[in-house]
Design an enzyme around this catalytic site. Structure first.
Site, mmCIF file in Angstrom:
data_model
loop_
_atom_site.group_PDB
_atom_site.id
_atom_site.type_symbol
_atom_site.label_atom_id
_atom_site.label_comp_id
_atom_site.label_asym_id
_atom_site.label_seq_id
_atom_site.Cartn_x
_atom_site.Cartn_y
_atom_site.Cartn_z
ATOM 1 N N CYS A 113 36.754 -9.757 -25.023
ATOM 2 C CA CYS A 113 35.274 -9.143 -25.556
ATOM 3 C C CYS A 113 35.086 -10.039 -26.511
ATOM 4 O O CYS A 113 33.840 -10.019 -26.989
ATOM 5 C CB CYS A 113 35.136 -7.804 -25.460
ATOM 6 N N HIS A 255 28.995 -6.652 -29.972
ATOM 7 C CA HIS A 255 29.405 -6.419 -28.434
ATOM 8 C C HIS A 255 28.699 -5.215 -27.762
ATOM 9 O O HIS A 255 28.903 -4.342 -28.242
ATOM 10 C CB HIS A 255 30.928 -6.463 -28.570
ATOM 11 N N ASN A 285 28.420 -4.046 -20.019
ATOM 12 C CA ASN A 285 29.436 -4.876 -20.797
ATOM 13 C C ASN A 285 29.879 -6.051 -20.069
ATOM 14 O O ASN A 285 30.498 -5.939 -18.980
ATOM 15 C CB ASN A 285 30.691 -3.904 -20.979
HETATM 16 O O1 UT7 Z 1 35.002 -4.192 -23.898
HETATM 17 C C1 UT7 Z 1 35.855 -3.167 -23.822
HETATM 18 C C2 UT7 Z 1 35.906 -2.598 -22.357
HETATM 19 N N1 UT7 Z 1 35.974 -1.128 -22.510
HETATM 20 C C3 UT7 Z 1 35.287 -0.217 -22.883
HETATM 21 O O2 UT7 Z 1 34.121 -0.433 -23.111
HETATM 22 C C4 UT7 Z 1 35.661 1.420 -22.570
HETATM 23 C C5 UT7 Z 1 35.280 2.214 -23.725
HETATM 24 N N2 UT7 Z 1 35.511 3.686 -23.114
HETATM 25 C C6 UT7 Z 1 34.339 4.082 -22.743
HETATM 26 O O3 UT7 Z 1 33.346 3.545 -22.621
HETATM 27 C C7 UT7 Z 1 34.410 5.470 -22.303
HETATM 28 O O4 UT7 Z 1 35.531 6.150 -22.462
HETATM 29 C C8 UT7 Z 1 34.001 5.694 -20.444
HETATM 30 C C9 UT7 Z 1 32.531 5.389 -20.400
HETATM 31 C C10 UT7 Z 1 34.805 4.778 -19.700
HETATM 32 C C11 UT7 Z 1 34.422 7.150 -20.274
HETATM 33 O O5 UT7 Z 1 33.561 8.062 -20.962
HETATM 34 P P1 UT7 Z 1 34.261 9.252 -21.827
HETATM 35 O O6 UT7 Z 1 33.260 10.017 -22.369
HETATM 36 O O7 UT7 Z 1 35.430 8.799 -22.456
HETATM 37 O O8 UT7 Z 1 34.643 10.107 -20.528
HETATM 38 P P2 UT7 Z 1 36.366 10.855 -20.146
HETATM 39 O O9 UT7 Z 1 37.205 9.392 -19.630
HETATM 40 O O10 UT7 Z 1 36.657 11.554 -21.301
HETATM 41 O O11 UT7 Z 1 36.023 11.369 -18.959
HETATM 42 C C12 UT7 Z 1 35.061 12.914 -18.854
HETATM 43 C C13 UT7 Z 1 35.071 13.186 -17.625
HETATM 44 C C14 UT7 Z 1 36.198 13.532 -16.827
HETATM 45 O O12 UT7 Z 1 36.297 14.274 -15.870
HETATM 46 P P3 UT7 Z 1 37.207 15.693 -16.302
HETATM 47 O O13 UT7 Z 1 38.488 15.355 -16.558
HETATM 48 O O14 UT7 Z 1 36.446 16.022 -17.770
HETATM 49 O O15 UT7 Z 1 36.786 16.702 -15.090
HETATM 50 C C15 UT7 Z 1 36.274 11.931 -15.896
HETATM 51 O O16 UT7 Z 1 37.099 12.182 -14.686
HETATM 52 O O17 UT7 Z 1 34.033 12.383 -16.966
HETATM 53 C C16 UT7 Z 1 34.677 12.077 -15.700
HETATM 54 N N3 UT7 Z 1 34.126 10.515 -15.293
HETATM 55 C C17 UT7 Z 1 33.174 10.303 -14.562
HETATM 56 N N4 UT7 Z 1 32.327 11.202 -14.108
HETATM 57 C C18 UT7 Z 1 31.088 10.797 -13.227
HETATM 58 C C19 UT7 Z 1 34.935 9.416 -15.773
HETATM 59 N N5 UT7 Z 1 33.921 8.401 -15.287
HETATM 60 C C20 UT7 Z 1 33.106 9.066 -14.506
HETATM 61 C C21 UT7 Z 1 31.946 8.520 -13.886
HETATM 62 N N6 UT7 Z 1 31.174 9.384 -13.424
HETATM 63 N N7 UT7 Z 1 31.865 7.140 -13.612
#
Ligand code: UT7
Length: 328
Positions: A113, A255, A285
């Site tokens: 990125c 970004h 992204n």
């Molecule tokens: O250029 C760099 C590329 N990478 C990135 O930009 C990634 C940066 N990270 C992020 O943007 C965020 O960490 C994510 C969007 C990937 C995830 O958001 P988060 O607020 O960090 O969620 P989390 O991983 O803490 O998950 C919270 C909950 C989990 O469920 P439980 O364990 O609390 O029951 C996940 O399983 O949300 C769940 N979850 C989803 N639910 C619905 C994870 N992905 C999804 C989804 N839809 N797509």
């Protein structure tokens, strides 16, 4: 030493739109969750037969026209990408050939990125040292070809697209120039975002295909923490190193990673949200393409004016991060 300035911009997006509602039919997610957690509403993805270099070529033609530069004038074509058409040769040689940039060297730059920001730094140093008079710098990705559309943690984030900029030797009497670039890397964190297979370490086999190891995998929470800190550090370092204050900045083109990452970072610096250009709701992204696509839109919307102090910040797999600070 010469000075380099950014003489023209361009962008190209695939026509096909993939909305959050479309994703609801593919993985266990919802439009509401994606909008709340990322700010993304839809993204563009390539259609069958469409490749990274197609997008890069279209964006480049716009940038050349905006700069009033002919392809033969280019000394280098640099494509920031992690999703080239082929592992070998580079996407850049496809662009160089299609444009007729017969006097240019051509190569890809893999900094994920941060690819466009790295490419601006490399391209402008070619100009500063006198190696080239004009350099075409591109960020282009077809990430959808590497996304695992059964992994809801990552598939909601990414989109395809390309953006380009022509860097030129500064003209006499002009003040527009690239003031400073700084690039960083930490290979100790290389496993946070990766495409495990398809390289020399894990060549393609039926097993790697079955295990979807040719797709992107990511530790979202750790990347979130890293990206927030990187964005704060980049803003502060760019200003401190060059003797500016927060209020001197006219616009930051970051970004387009996740609106929560940008909001969290902004709480730690004294920059109002109006000074941040955001278009990730429309495109998600797009990795190396996100800064130049946003830049092109900011220019078209009149958000960047001559004399403005402009900052590009980016961070991504590697991990890599960096900035370019410009007087527009
Ligand atoms: O250029 C760099 C590329 N990478 C990135 O930009 C990634 C940066 N990270 C992020 O943007 C965020 O960490 C994510 C969007 C990937 C995830 O958001 P988060 O607020 O960090 O969620 P989390 O991983 O803490 O998950 C919270 C909950 C989990 O469920 P439980 O364990 O609390 O029951 C996940 O399983 O949300 C769940 N979850 C989803 N639910 C619905 C994870 N992905 C999804 C989804 N839809 N797509």
């Amino acid at each position: 030493m010469y000075r380099a300035w950014l003489a023209g911009t361009g962008a190209s997006l695939p026509e096909k739109v993939l909305t959050n509602h479309d994703l609801e039919g593919m993985v266990d997610t919802s439009d509401e969750w994606i909008v709340q957690r990322t700010g993304i509403r839809e993204r563009r993805i390539v259609q069958e037969g469409e490749v990274t270099s197609d997008l890069a070529i279209a964006a480049s033609r716009q940038a050349l026209e905006a700069a009033g530069i002919q392809p033969e004038d280019l000394g280098a074509v640099i494509v920031g990408t992690v999703t080239p058409d082929k592992v070998c040769p580079s996407a850049a040689v496809f662009v160089q050939n299609a444009l007729g940039a017969v006097n240019a060297c051509a190569f890809d730059l893999n900094a994920a990125c941060t690819g466009f920001v790295y490419s601006i730094a490399v391209g402008s140093s070619f100009i500063q040292t006198g190696l080239c008079e004009h350099v075409l710098v591109i960020g282009a990705e077809a990430l959808s070809r590497f996304v695992n559309y059964s992994d809801r943690n990552s598939c909601i984030l990414f989109g395809d697209g390309a953006g380009a900029a022509v860097l030129s030797r500064q003209k006499d009497g002009e003040d527009s120039h690239i003031i400073d670039s700084q690039l960083f890397a930490d290979g100790g964190a290389r496993d946070l975002i990766q495409i495990p297979a398809g390289g020399a370490a894990l060549p393609a086999s039926p097993e790697t295909v079955e295990a979807r190891q040719h797709c992107l995998s990511m530790n979202g929470r750790e990347v979130f923490k890293f990206a927030t800190k990187a964005m704060v550090d980049l803003i502060n370092t760019s200003l401190e190193r060059n003797g500016f204050k927060y209020e001197d900045l006219d616009i930051i083109v970051p970004h387009q990673v996740n609106s929560r990452i940008i909001d969290t970072a902004l709480k730690k610096v004294d920059v109002p949200k109006e000074k941040i250009f955001i278009n990730l709701d429309k495109y998600g992204n797009t990795s190396a393409a996100s800064v130049p696509i946003a830049l092109r839109e900011a220019v078209e919307e009149g958000r960047i004016q001559k004399g403005n102090l402009v900052l590009f910040v980016a961070f991504g797999a590697g991990m890599t991060w960096g900035y370019n600070l410009l007087r527009w």
